[in-house]
Write an enzyme that holds these catalytic residues in place. Structure first.
Site, mmCIF file in Angstrom:
data_model
loop_
_atom_site.group_PDB
_atom_site.id
_atom_site.type_symbol
_atom_site.label_atom_id
_atom_site.label_comp_id
_atom_site.label_asym_id
_atom_site.label_seq_id
_atom_site.Cartn_x
_atom_site.Cartn_y
_atom_site.Cartn_z
ATOM 1 N N LYS A 46 21.927 70.835 -2.480
ATOM 2 C CA LYS A 46 23.188 71.403 -2.976
ATOM 3 C C LYS A 46 23.807 70.465 -4.017
ATOM 4 O O LYS A 46 23.422 69.289 -4.106
ATOM 5 C CB LYS A 46 24.148 71.610 -1.803
ATOM 6 C CG LYS A 46 24.567 70.304 -1.112
ATOM 7 C CD LYS A 46 25.310 70.546 0.187
ATOM 8 C CE LYS A 46 25.702 69.239 0.852
ATOM 9 N NZ LYS A 46 26.274 69.459 2.201
ATOM 10 N N ARG A 143 34.898 73.198 10.638
ATOM 11 C CA ARG A 143 34.877 73.788 9.284
ATOM 12 C C ARG A 143 34.322 75.207 9.443
ATOM 13 O O ARG A 143 34.934 76.017 10.111
ATOM 14 C CB ARG A 143 34.041 72.912 8.338
ATOM 15 C CG ARG A 143 34.600 71.495 8.240
ATOM 16 C CD ARG A 143 34.070 70.718 7.057
ATOM 17 N NE ARG A 143 32.639 70.908 6.816
ATOM 18 C CZ ARG A 143 31.877 70.068 6.141
ATOM 19 N NH1 ARG A 143 32.391 68.954 5.638
ATOM 20 N NH2 ARG A 143 30.594 70.314 5.947
ATOM 21 N N TYR A 276 43.611 50.052 -21.684
ATOM 22 C CA TYR A 276 44.960 50.611 -21.575
ATOM 23 C C TYR A 276 45.823 49.876 -20.556
ATOM 24 O O TYR A 276 45.371 49.534 -19.467
ATOM 25 C CB TYR A 276 44.874 52.078 -21.164
ATOM 26 C CG TYR A 276 44.192 52.964 -22.181
ATOM 27 C CD1 TYR A 276 44.611 52.975 -23.507
ATOM 28 C CD2 TYR A 276 43.132 53.785 -21.807
ATOM 29 C CE1 TYR A 276 43.981 53.793 -24.440
ATOM 30 C CE2 TYR A 276 42.501 54.604 -22.734
ATOM 31 C CZ TYR A 276 42.934 54.610 -24.044
ATOM 32 O OH TYR A 276 42.307 55.416 -24.952
ATOM 33 N N MET A 323 38.094 57.135 -20.470
ATOM 34 C CA MET A 323 37.301 58.358 -20.394
ATOM 35 C C MET A 323 35.861 58.135 -20.852
ATOM 36 O O MET A 323 34.919 58.677 -20.264
ATOM 37 C CB MET A 323 37.943 59.449 -21.266
ATOM 38 C CG MET A 323 37.277 60.803 -21.130
ATOM 39 S SD MET A 323 38.021 62.041 -22.195
ATOM 40 C CE MET A 323 39.643 62.212 -21.483
#
Ligand SMILES: *Cc1c(COP(=O)(O)O)cnc(C)c1O
Length: 422
Positions: A46, A143, A276, A323
């Site tokens: 998956k 679940r 940053y 990014m």
């Protein structure tokens, strides 16, 4: 003029890529077969095989003796069928949007927790072909899976459809909540409830061919959970689910190596703010290296401090991860014009051998190894190595061939097959 490290040197590794060592994957499958025997192995592919590329991984897993493939969504199973894969595939997570007709038409086995049963039967009627299902009992994970108090009713409905010839129940399964912490008592209770659910199914007249409960941790730590089939995801990718055991201790070889090319290398004075927010400032004059991968590539933004291998040494990520890029601090000066300049060298975030482990990145990002590999984004090319089984040479290859510490990459290997890049 080209920097020294670029002179007379063919580039032998990808600019930015995850390399997927399918020889390591095959090794892991064979090892897991031994661990699970006589139970068989379902390779869980998956989420694009936990980021490793579902189609090449599925093919290699089957070559190495996996008997089944497992996916969450019908759409993932259909994609495997469209690639020509004919092995048994189980899909277990459905919504009202799921294309049950496609699932039945493509011969997928479907996991059923309750409401899906009528939809699957409607699809079977439309196609005039019985649906093959595995009924899922919730033994404690909370679940999906049928609640224990509704199990008899689900069995009754399934048997009714089976008598009509529109359905065949071949399996009973459940999923474990705490198997990665073997000392916890919940697993015992789940096994007990699972056994009861199987007995109830047999008493209801179902011929239960395949009972399956174990995931990777239970495959290693709970032989009493093996039953007929183990559903293994993490382990086939060579990673450990346990906090206190690594890949090697479990006999596994990490399959994924994430690397990029050092794209800038420059000397800066002490007090230089980096990235940053200037969350990091150099203490003294040093050399910084820019690595062209960031959160747009699936590198967790919070993983500042994580290790990166360049040459034969490990350097920390400093400052904020952006990014497209991250910065490492080489902690030395005089590198830029030296023959040892890191510029153009291979930077390995994680992989086998001397490279940092996926677990190092998971720790830096406050997450688990599952997430680190699965979240690598599509922007990063997947390069599948050793696609051809022939060069596999059993388990003779050493885990260190992956994540080669110097410039040389496993991508040099003749096993690279462009067609297999996913
Ligand atoms: C993902 C999944 C697995 C595989 O779990 P691992 O811990 O990766 O081995 C097995 N069964 C189900 C139902 C799953 O969703």
């Amino acid at each position: 003029m080209l920097p020294p490290s670029w002179q007379n040197k063919p580039v032998t590794f990808p600019e930015r890529a995850v390399e997927i060592d399918l020889a390591a994957l095959r090794h892991n499958i064979r090892h897991l077969r031994d661990v699970a025997a006589p139970a068989r192995v379902m390779a869980v592919v998956k989420a694009d095989a936990y980021g490793h590329g579902a189609i090449p991984v599925a093919r290699a897993a089957l070559e190495a003796g996996a008997a089944w493939l497992g996916v969450a969504h019908i759409s993932e199973g259909v994609a495997l069928r469209r690639a020509g894969i004919e092995a048994p595939i189980l899909a277990w997570l459905h919504t009202s949007h799921s294309d049950f007709v496609a699932g039945v038409e493509h011969g997928l086995d479907l996991g059923i927790s309750g409401w899906e049963l009528d939809h699957v039967v409607a699809a079977a009627r439309e196609l005039e072909r019985p649906a093959i299902v595995h009924l899922k009992i919730d033994t404690g994970l909370g679940r999906n899976g049928c609640p224990a108090q509704e199990w008899d009713e689900l069995l009754g409905r399934a048997v009714g459809y089976q008598d009509e010839g529109v359905l065949r129940v071949v399996g009973i399964f459940s999923h474990l909540a705490t198997a990665d912490e073997p000392a916890r008592p919940e697993t015992d209770r789940q096994v007990e409830l699972f056994r009861e659910a199987v007995t109830a199914a047999e008493n209801a007249g179902i011929d239960v061919e395949i009972r399956h409960l174990a995931n990777t941790p239970a495959t290693f730590s709970r032989p009493d959970c093996h039953f007929d089939l183990v559903r293994v995801g993490l382990g086939i990718y060579g990673l450990s689910p346990f906090a206190d055991q690594g890949s090697a201790e479990l006999g596994l070889r990490p399959v994924m190596t994430f690397s990029a090319t050092v794209s800038t290398c420059k000397e800066v004075p002490g007090g230089q703010g980096v990235s940053y927010g200037h969350a990091y400032r150099t203490h003294e004059a040093t050399t910084l290296g820019l690595i062209p991968v960031g959160y747009g590539d699936g590198v967790p933004r919070i993983a500042t401090g994580a290790p990166v291998l360049v040459g034969e040494r490990i350097y920390p990520v400093v400052g904020r991860i952006a990014m497209d890029q991250l910065v490492i601090d080489f902690g030395a000066t005089g590198l830029v014009d030296s023959p040892e300049s890191p510029l153009g060298k291979r930077a390995v975030l994680f992989g086998g051998g001397q490279a940092p482990a996926v677990e190092d990145w998971a720790a830096a990002a406050q997450t688990i190894n599952y997430e680190i590999v699965t979240r690598i984004s599509d922007r990063v090319e997947r390069v599948h190595l050793h696609v051809d089984d022939a060069g596999d040479a059993g388990d003779a290859g050493d885990a260190g061939s992956n994540g080669a510490p110097s410039g040389a990459s496993a991508a040099d290997d003749a096993g690279v097959d462009d067609d297999a890049r996913a």
